[in-house]
Design an enzyme around this catalytic site. Structure first.
Site: not given
Ligand SMILES: *Cc1c(COP(=O)(O)O)cnc(C)c1O
Length: 419
Positions: A240, A277, A343
């Site tokens: 996150g 991520g 479009c």
């Molecule tokens: C999407 C997700 C993440 C990664 O989130 P980021 O914002 O890209 O760090 C981690 N854990 C779960 C369960 C997710 O769904």
């Protein structure tokens, strides 16, 4: 910090001029910098090294490209997967199954079985029902599934509504006030080895406070569960952490995040797990595009580029900002609306934006496109599936082919009764 810089007026990925890639692969194309990816992986990992025991599982959904996963596997990252397809990618990249965490509210029986047979490290259960289903499969296969219970801490992440996941009204995890009882029941269910609580309150968080509030809340729950006599040896704090998309945006740095985690978890006595991520891959990629034409508008002119919402969905989905820059700027600026050829009016990257002045045939990039970019691409409007390139110093390679409309058309069938 990234390795996309101007050298003699031309934007390079590390030592490779972007026009060289565009000339050979065509546009639009995603270009990733291996040095940037490695750097981000190390900065995050090193920041967390102040904590006693840590496992990091890269959120594969942010960038599932096999070459990207290979680089992260070599940096000691595991994988947070949310589908059977992502599990196969993580395994194909050589990631240790023990470092794989399986998240998601809709894991099917077939996916659970495959993951059990692959020997993954942890199932992040999102409901009691899922736990009971997994337990049955595990008993049938003679296996034990190591599990976390994902808790919905009912905390507002303060991010875009469509990427908020930790409010009571979101579909993720079990309700906070029922989590203790569910954990206790699952801990007594044969086939399961409950070891952790997990949470993930949303993506692109710009402040640490919501994370701190959620971690504190779940830490209290952990104490209650232990007091009831159940083991909690791991805690999965999710992902996150956001990244700046716009010059001047200020975001928490990995060391500030780590210091906050250290403060909150000081007496937890667990292995801490993380699922980053975007913070790993966001800055590692740009989307290279060519200006198709500049069309007169009522206010600002329309800069029509050959990339579209099917290649980079974030602006259309989340009103997201991506910096736009000419690959070889001439100096002057212009105010323009940047749009793709699809479009739909949602195929808009920017309105009334101050940008490098561009003309038909110019190359440009959308920056910070390494996370939730190519992974969300589709073939809407029967466009090709966008290719991906990885640069490493002066070397580069296509790491995902462009999939042509003809290939997709060839997979379609007209039934006999229509012929
Ligand atoms: C999407 C997700 C993440 C990664 O989130 P980021 O914002 O890209 O760090 C981690 N854990 C779960 C369960 C997710 O769904």
């Amino acid at each position: 910090m990234d390795h996309f810089d101007y050298v003699d007026g031309v934007l390079h990925a590390e030592d490779v001029p972007l026009p060289a890639i565009a000339a050979q692969v065509g546009t639009p194309v995603y270009v990733y910098s291996r040095a940037t990816l490695t750097r981000h992986a190390r900065v995050f990992r090193d920041a967390l090294s102040i904590l006693p025991s840590v496992r990091i599982a890269f959120a594969v959904k942010s960038n599932p490209n096999l070459a990207v996963l290979k680089v992260l596997a070599a940096e000691g990252y595991g994988a947070d997967v949310v589908s059977g397809g992502e599990l196969e990618r993580a395994l194909a990249a050589g990631m240790d199954p023990d470092g794989v965490v399986f998240s998601g509210v809709g894991k099917t029986a077939a996916e659970l079985e495959r993951a059990l047979l692959a020997g993954i490290g942890q199932f992040n259960l999102e409901s009691e029902e899922e736990g009971l289903e997994l337990a049955e499969i595990a008993v049938r296969l003679g296996k034990t599934a190591r599990c976390a219970l994902r808790v919905n801490p009912d905390v507002d992440a303060g991010t875009h509504g469509k990427i908020s996941t930790g409010k009571a009204e979101n579909k993720f995890g079990v309700p906070f006030d029922r989590a203790g009882a569910i954990y206790a029941r699952l801990a007594q269910t044969p086939g399961l080895s409950m070891r952790a609580l997990a949470l993930h309150i949303g993506s692109q968080l710009s402040r640490l406070e919501p994370l701190e509030a959620a971690f504190t809340k779940v830490g209290g729950l952990m104490r209650d569960i232990r007091a009831a006599g159940h083991a909690v040896t791991h805690m999965d704090l999710g992902g996150g952490v956001g990244v700046p998309y716009k010059a001047g945006d200020v975001f928490p740095q990995p060391d500030e995040y780590a210091a906050m985690v250290q403060r909150v978890t000081r007496d937890w006595d667990v292995t801490l797990m993380f699922e980053p991520g975007r913070v790993i891959t966001g800055n590692t990629g740009v989307l290279v595009t060519e200006v198709v034409r500049v069309k007169e508008g009522v206010g600002s002119p329309w800069v029509v580029v050959d990339a579209a919402m099917n290649d980079l969905a974030r602006p259309a989905l989340y009103d997201a900002w991506h910096d736009f820059a000419a690959v070889a700027p001439r100096g002057p600026r212009m105010t323009a609306n940047i749009v793709g050829p699809i479009c739909e009016s949602s195929d808009t990257f920017a309105m009334a934006r101050d940008i490098d002045a561009v003309e038909r045939g110019d190359l440009a990039v959308f920056r910070t496109a390494g996370a939730y970019g190519a992974t969300m691409a589709n073939t809407y409007n029967s466009r090709p599936l966008v290719p991906e390139v990885m640069v490493d110093g002066a070397k580069w390679a296509v790491v995902a082919d462009r999939i042509d409309p003809a290939t997709i058309l060839a997979a379609e069938r007209v039934p006999e009764w229509l012929a």
